[in-house]
Design a protein around this motif. Sequence first.
Motif, PDB file in Angstrom:
ATOM      1  N   SER B 419      70.476  62.969 -85.340  1.00 61.02           N
ATOM      2  CA  SER B 419      70.952  61.639 -85.736  1.00 61.02           C
ATOM      3  C   SER B 419      72.121  61.182 -84.871  1.00 61.02           C
ATOM      4  N   ALA B 420      73.113  62.053 -84.678  1.00 58.42           N
ATOM      5  CA  ALA B 420      74.326  61.606 -83.986  1.00 58.42           C
ATOM      6  C   ALA B 420      74.178  61.674 -82.475  1.00 58.42           C
ATOM      7  N   THR B 424      72.210  58.519 -79.009  1.00 59.25           N
ATOM      8  CA  THR B 424      73.294  58.160 -78.101  1.00 59.25           C
ATOM      9  C   THR B 424      72.999  58.628 -76.679  1.00 59.25           C
ATOM     10  N   SER B 442      76.199  54.302 -82.822  1.00 58.16           N
ATOM     11  CA  SER B 442      75.090  55.255 -82.974  1.00 58.16           C
ATOM     12  C   SER B 442      75.605  56.653 -83.296  1.00 58.16           C
ATOM     13  N   GLY B 445      77.224  56.161 -86.887  1.00 57.69           N
ATOM     14  CA  GLY B 445      76.155  55.759 -87.809  1.00 57.69           C
ATOM     15  C   GLY B 445      75.285  56.947 -88.170  1.00 57.69           C
ATOM     16  N   GLY B 446      74.873  57.704 -87.154  1.00 56.32           N
ATOM     17  CA  GLY B 446      74.028  58.859 -87.403  1.00 56.32           C
ATOM     18  C   GLY B 446      74.765  59.946 -88.147  1.00 56.32           C
ATOM     19  N   SER B 485      68.107  58.927 -91.368  1.00 55.47           N
ATOM     20  CA  SER B 485      69.311  58.812 -90.552  1.00 55.47           C
ATOM     21  C   SER B 485      69.016  58.713 -89.054  1.00 55.47           C
ATOM     22  N   SER B 489      70.375  55.594 -86.819  1.00 51.12           N
ATOM     23  CA  SER B 489      71.279  55.741 -85.693  1.00 51.12           C
ATOM     24  C   SER B 489      70.781  54.970 -84.473  1.00 51.12           C
TER      25      SER B 489
END
Lengths: 136, 525
Positions: B419-420, B424, B442, B445-446, B485, B489
Motif C-alpha cells: 500500500s505505502a 509510490t 500515496s 494514504g496507503g 488500501s 493509495s
Amino acid sequence: MTKALPSVSRPATPGFATFDEPVHSLLIDGDGEPDYGAIQTSEDFLDLKRRVKRFILPATLLFLAWYVTFVLLSAYAADFMSTPLFGTVNVGLTMGFLQIVTTIIITMAYARYSKRKLDPQVDKVRALAETDEELA
Amino acid sequence: MTGANTAINLSVFGIFVLLTLYIVYRASTRNVSASDYYAAGSSFTGTQNGIALSGDFLSAASFLGISGAIAVNGYDGFMYSIGWVVAWLIGLMLISERLRNTGRFTMGDVMAFRMRQRPVRAAAANATLVISLFYMIAQMAGAGGLMALLLDVHSKIGQSIIIAVVGIVMVLYVLVGGMKGTTWVQIIKAVLLILSVSLLTIFLIGKFGFDFSSMLDRASQQSPLGEAVLAPGVKYGASDLSKIDFISLALALVLGTASLPHVLMRFYTVPNAREARKSVVWATWMMAIFYSCTLVIGFGAMALVGTDKITGAPGGENSAAPLLAFQVGGTVLLGIVCAVAFATILAVVAGLTLTASASFAHDVYANVIKHGEADPRDEVRVARITAVCVGVLAIVGGIAANGQNVAFLVALAFALAASANLPTLLYSLFWKRFNTRGTLWSIYGGLVSCVLLIVFSPAISGSKSSVFPDADFAFFPLSNPGIVSIPLSFLAGFLGTVLGEEKADAAKQAEMEVRGLTGLGSGLR
C-alpha cells in the motif's frame, strides 16, 4: 543524488580546449554532467524506451492476468479446480505449479531479452554522454 | 522432544551463531564509510546478492509457516507459496534495475529523487520504520513460540530470554558487520535452508516412490477434511466475505514482496543494474525451488505426521516441518531443521534492523535534520545507534507479542508495503507528472489507511484468534486490508498529483528517467 545543485544546461566548454578540438556531439552540459533533457529526447533513448516497453508491458499484464485468473478460479470455481487431472493431483494444484513454471519462463525470457536487446541499446545511449571521468 | 534433543538443537544453533559471528568479524572493515555500512560498498556480485536476497526474504514465516499452512489447510496454504514466487517478476521487470540506477542506500533515495527532499524522505522513512518494525516483531515473537516447541522452553521468562538473545546476536551482526557481514549471514543461511529443504523433499517424495499423487492420496486420508483438503476453499471458501479476504491476501502477497524495504535495500549491494537484474534471476530460481519444496513438505507432513497431531502440538501449525523432520530423521534431523529455523529468524531480523537503521540515519538524520550536509562518519554513527534502539524495540515488542497470532503481523507488513511503497515507487519511476504532493498522499494514504483498517479488523478484536479477543471494535470485516488500501493509495497518489499546484520538476524527471534506464550519471558501471 549526485549533487544538490540543479544541472543547468550549457554548451560544453572543455577545460583544455584547443583550436583543433574535434567537434564532438557529446550530450553533456558545462559541468561535464550528462544533459539529461537532450538525452531524453534523443532517438537512441526513445528507441531504448520502446524496446523496454515492448517487453515489460505485455509480460507484466500477462503474468498479472494469469495470477489473478488463478486466484479468482480458486475462490469462485472450487469445483472446477478440484477436478482430478493426474491421479489425485487436481486442476488447481497443477495450475498453481504452472504459475511457478511461468514465473521462471518469464524471468529467463526477460534476462535473455535484456542481454540481447536492452543492454546494447543502453551502451549506445551511454556513449552519447560518457566522458572519461565517468569511467574512472 | 527430550533433553538430549535440546542439547543437539542448542549445539547446532550455537555452532551456527559462532561461525557466522566469526565470518561477520572477518568480513568487517575498520573505519567504514557510509557506503560500506549501508551497501557493502556495492561490492557483491549478482549471484551472491541473489542468494542473499532469498536469504533476506525467506523468513520463519515462509519455512515453518507455509509448510504448516499446507499441512493443515492443504490447497489454501499453497496460495502463499505461489504469491511469493510470482511477486518477484515485479521486482525483476519494474523495480530492481531502476532502483539500483537511481538510488544509493535507501528507498527514500528513489522516492525523493525528483521531489522536495525533506517531506518525501521523512515519509519514506516512516513507511520503512513501520513496516520493518511490524515484520521484525512478528519474527521475534515467532522465535519465542519456536522455543516452546524446539528447545522445550515453556516458561514465559525462558522464552523472553531467548528472544533477547536473538535480538542481541542480530544487533551484533549489524554493528560489527554492517551490510557486508549481514549479507554473508544471509548467504550462509539461504544455502543451509535451501539445501536442507531440498534434501528433505527428495527424501520424502522417495518414500512415496517418487509419486506425488500417492503422497496426496495418503495425505488426504490423514486429514480430517479428506479429499477437500486438496481443493481450494478449506480456509477461505466459507462465505463471500472470506473469498474476498482470500483475494485481498493474494494481492498483498504479490504486490508487497518487491516493495519490502529490506528487499529493496539489497539491490544497492551490487555494482550496477545488470548485476541487480542477475540477483533477481537468482533469487527467483531459489524461490521457485524453495516453494515447490514446501508443497511436498507440507503435504508430506500431513501424510506422515497427520493434521491432528500437528494442530495439537505446542506451536500449532508452525510445528509441521520440525515434527516431520523428527518423524523421518529422528533427533539429528530435527536438530538440523531447528537450527536452520533459528538461523532464518536471526538473519531476517538482522536484515530488517540494518534497513531500519539505514533509513533513519540516511533519510531522517542526514537529509531531514542535517539538510543533506551531515558528516558521513556521523551518519554511520547515527545508524549504529539506531540499530541498537531498533534492536531494543524489537526485543521488547517481541516479548510483548510472544504467544500471539503472528501470521497477521507478517501479512500486515506485506499489505503495508504494497500500500505505502509500491504505488509510490511505480508512479515516481513511470509517471512523468507525479509530484511531491502525489508522493506524500500515496505514501501516507496507503500507510495510514492500511494501519487503520488492520486496527479495526477481526485480526485485532472481535474473534477468538484476535489480539484482543474480549473487545470488539472490528467494523472492517476483512483480516487483510490490501484490496482496499492498495487501490486507495494509487488513487491518493493520482489525486494528490492532479490537485497539487506545483508542477513536476521536468529536469529532474528527465534525469531520473535517463538514469533509471541507463545508469548515466549514477557513477555505476
